[in-house]
Motif scaffolding. Sequence first.
Motif, mmCIF file in Angstrom:
data_model
loop_
_atom_site.group_PDB
_atom_site.id
_atom_site.type_symbol
_atom_site.label_atom_id
_atom_site.label_comp_id
_atom_site.label_asym_id
_atom_site.label_seq_id
_atom_site.Cartn_x
_atom_site.Cartn_y
_atom_site.Cartn_z
ATOM 1 N N GLU A 70 0.844 -1.198 0.000
ATOM 2 C CA GLU A 70 0.000 0.000 0.000
ATOM 3 C C GLU A 70 0.882 1.251 0.000
ATOM 4 O O GLU A 70 0.600 2.231 -0.699
ATOM 5 C CB GLU A 70 -0.906 0.002 1.240
ATOM 6 C CG GLU A 70 -1.931 -1.120 1.282
ATOM 7 C CD GLU A 70 -3.050 -0.935 0.281
ATOM 8 O OE1 GLU A 70 -3.534 0.193 0.113
ATOM 9 O OE2 GLU A 70 -3.438 -1.932 -0.362
ATOM 10 N N SER A 71 1.954 1.222 0.782
ATOM 11 C CA SER A 71 2.840 2.380 0.890
ATOM 12 C C SER A 71 3.547 2.674 -0.423
ATOM 13 O O SER A 71 3.751 3.842 -0.783
ATOM 14 C CB SER A 71 3.870 2.147 1.997
ATOM 15 O OG SER A 71 3.235 1.976 3.237
ATOM 16 N N VAL A 72 3.941 1.627 -1.137
ATOM 17 C CA VAL A 72 4.598 1.820 -2.436
ATOM 18 C C VAL A 72 3.655 2.522 -3.400
ATOM 19 O O VAL A 72 4.042 3.472 -4.099
ATOM 20 C CB VAL A 72 5.066 0.473 -3.020
ATOM 21 C CG1 VAL A 72 5.484 0.641 -4.480
ATOM 22 C CG2 VAL A 72 6.235 -0.073 -2.210
ATOM 23 N N ALA A 73 2.400 2.081 -3.463
ATOM 24 C CA ALA A 73 1.421 2.702 -4.362
ATOM 25 C C ALA A 73 1.218 4.167 -4.006
ATOM 26 O O ALA A 73 1.129 5.037 -4.883
ATOM 27 C CB ALA A 73 0.098 1.943 -4.297
ATOM 28 N N ILE A 74 1.158 4.439 -2.712
ATOM 29 C CA ILE A 74 0.976 5.815 -2.250
ATOM 30 C C ILE A 74 2.194 6.666 -2.610
ATOM 31 O O ILE A 74 2.071 7.797 -3.092
ATOM 32 C CB ILE A 74 0.723 5.825 -0.729
ATOM 33 C CG1 ILE A 74 -0.683 5.287 -0.443
ATOM 34 C CG2 ILE A 74 0.890 7.225 -0.156
ATOM 35 C CD1 ILE A 74 -0.951 5.019 1.019
ATOM 36 N N ALA A 75 3.382 6.129 -2.384
ATOM 37 C CA ALA A 75 4.615 6.877 -2.679
ATOM 38 C C ALA A 75 4.740 7.160 -4.169
ATOM 39 O O ALA A 75 5.169 8.254 -4.569
ATOM 40 C CB ALA A 75 5.829 6.096 -2.175
ATOM 41 N N PHE A 76 4.380 6.203 -5.006
ATOM 42 C CA PHE A 76 4.450 6.407 -6.445
ATOM 43 C C PHE A 76 3.518 7.537 -6.882
ATOM 44 O O PHE A 76 3.881 8.381 -7.709
ATOM 45 C CB PHE A 76 4.115 5.111 -7.198
ATOM 46 C CG PHE A 76 5.318 4.314 -7.586
ATOM 47 C CD1 PHE A 76 5.932 4.492 -8.816
ATOM 48 C CD2 PHE A 76 5.866 3.380 -6.710
ATOM 49 C CE1 PHE A 76 7.059 3.765 -9.171
ATOM 50 C CE2 PHE A 76 6.987 2.647 -7.058
ATOM 51 C CZ PHE A 76 7.586 2.837 -8.295
ATOM 52 N N ARG A 77 2.298 7.554 -6.340
ATOM 53 C CA ARG A 77 1.341 8.608 -6.728
ATOM 54 C C ARG A 77 1.822 9.969 -6.247
ATOM 55 O O ARG A 77 1.706 10.968 -6.959
ATOM 56 C CB ARG A 77 -0.041 8.294 -6.157
ATOM 57 C CG ARG A 77 -1.096 9.358 -6.508
ATOM 58 C CD ARG A 77 -1.272 9.461 -8.020
ATOM 59 N NE ARG A 77 -2.170 10.531 -8.405
ATOM 60 C CZ ARG A 77 -1.790 11.781 -8.653
ATOM 61 N NH1 ARG A 77 -0.505 12.113 -8.540
ATOM 62 N NH2 ARG A 77 -2.663 12.690 -9.024
ATOM 63 N N TYR A 78 2.348 10.018 -5.048
ATOM 64 C CA TYR A 78 2.868 11.262 -4.493
ATOM 65 C C TYR A 78 4.047 11.770 -5.333
ATOM 66 O O TYR A 78 4.115 12.950 -5.683
ATOM 67 C CB TYR A 78 3.294 11.028 -3.048
ATOM 68 C CG TYR A 78 3.916 12.211 -2.367
ATOM 69 C CD1 TYR A 78 3.142 13.277 -1.925
ATOM 70 C CD2 TYR A 78 5.300 12.270 -2.156
ATOM 71 C CE1 TYR A 78 3.717 14.367 -1.291
ATOM 72 C CE2 TYR A 78 5.882 13.355 -1.528
ATOM 73 C CZ TYR A 78 5.090 14.400 -1.093
ATOM 74 O OH TYR A 78 5.671 15.480 -0.477
ATOM 75 N N ALA A 79 4.960 10.869 -5.674
ATOM 76 C CA ALA A 79 6.112 11.256 -6.489
ATOM 77 C C ALA A 79 5.676 11.716 -7.874
ATOM 78 O O ALA A 79 6.253 12.656 -8.437
ATOM 79 C CB ALA A 79 7.087 10.084 -6.593
#
Length: 204
Positions: A70-79
């Motif tokens: 979940e954190s990876v998906a969130i970080a990708f969208r934020y980046a």
Amino acid sequence: MAKNLPELLSGFLADVVAAIGLHGAGTIGAIGGATMQRLMEKRLSDAREILLDELRLGDVTLYTARDLEESVAIAFRYARAAQEGAARLNLRLMAQVIAGQAHLGNLVADEFLSWSDILASLRREEIILTATLHQCTEKIDSGDERGVIIQESNTWNCAREKLVPQLFESEELMRSVAGGVTRTGLLVSGRTFDGTGNLYLHHC
């Protein structure tokens, strides 16, 4: 991935954002040259610092592989928002949503993705107007299930006094910007049969 657990969320997300920058550096350099590469690196570096700043309020540990996914998906969208040129204020709001979800133990990518699209699209004056309306509605509830009524009420007048002419040249311009915010769902327009209209500030 499970063998790396547990992980601190702040460090993990920061590492993901940094990795996105490293991964894309070769492609960006080949397509856009050194200037574009430096621009993207700066955007991601600034975004990383904003995110860490919000997450430093308290450490959250990720214990499961699902937490990491979940954190990876969130970080990708934020980046991606940072790479696309989202303003610092928008990134700050997105980082606050991430931190808020994390501290509530509700770090879910789907929920963040829906908020990120809204927050990344807001212009500066729309953010200020929505925040001001929220401040002015803390003790004023219309009783309507849609939210707090903000037009033709003390709430709207309160915001108008704070923002006209400091931010908006006129109330008409302020009303126009409020109408634009309705595209996000943060403000909802309602119209009665007699043609009078109201705006509602959604509870979050």
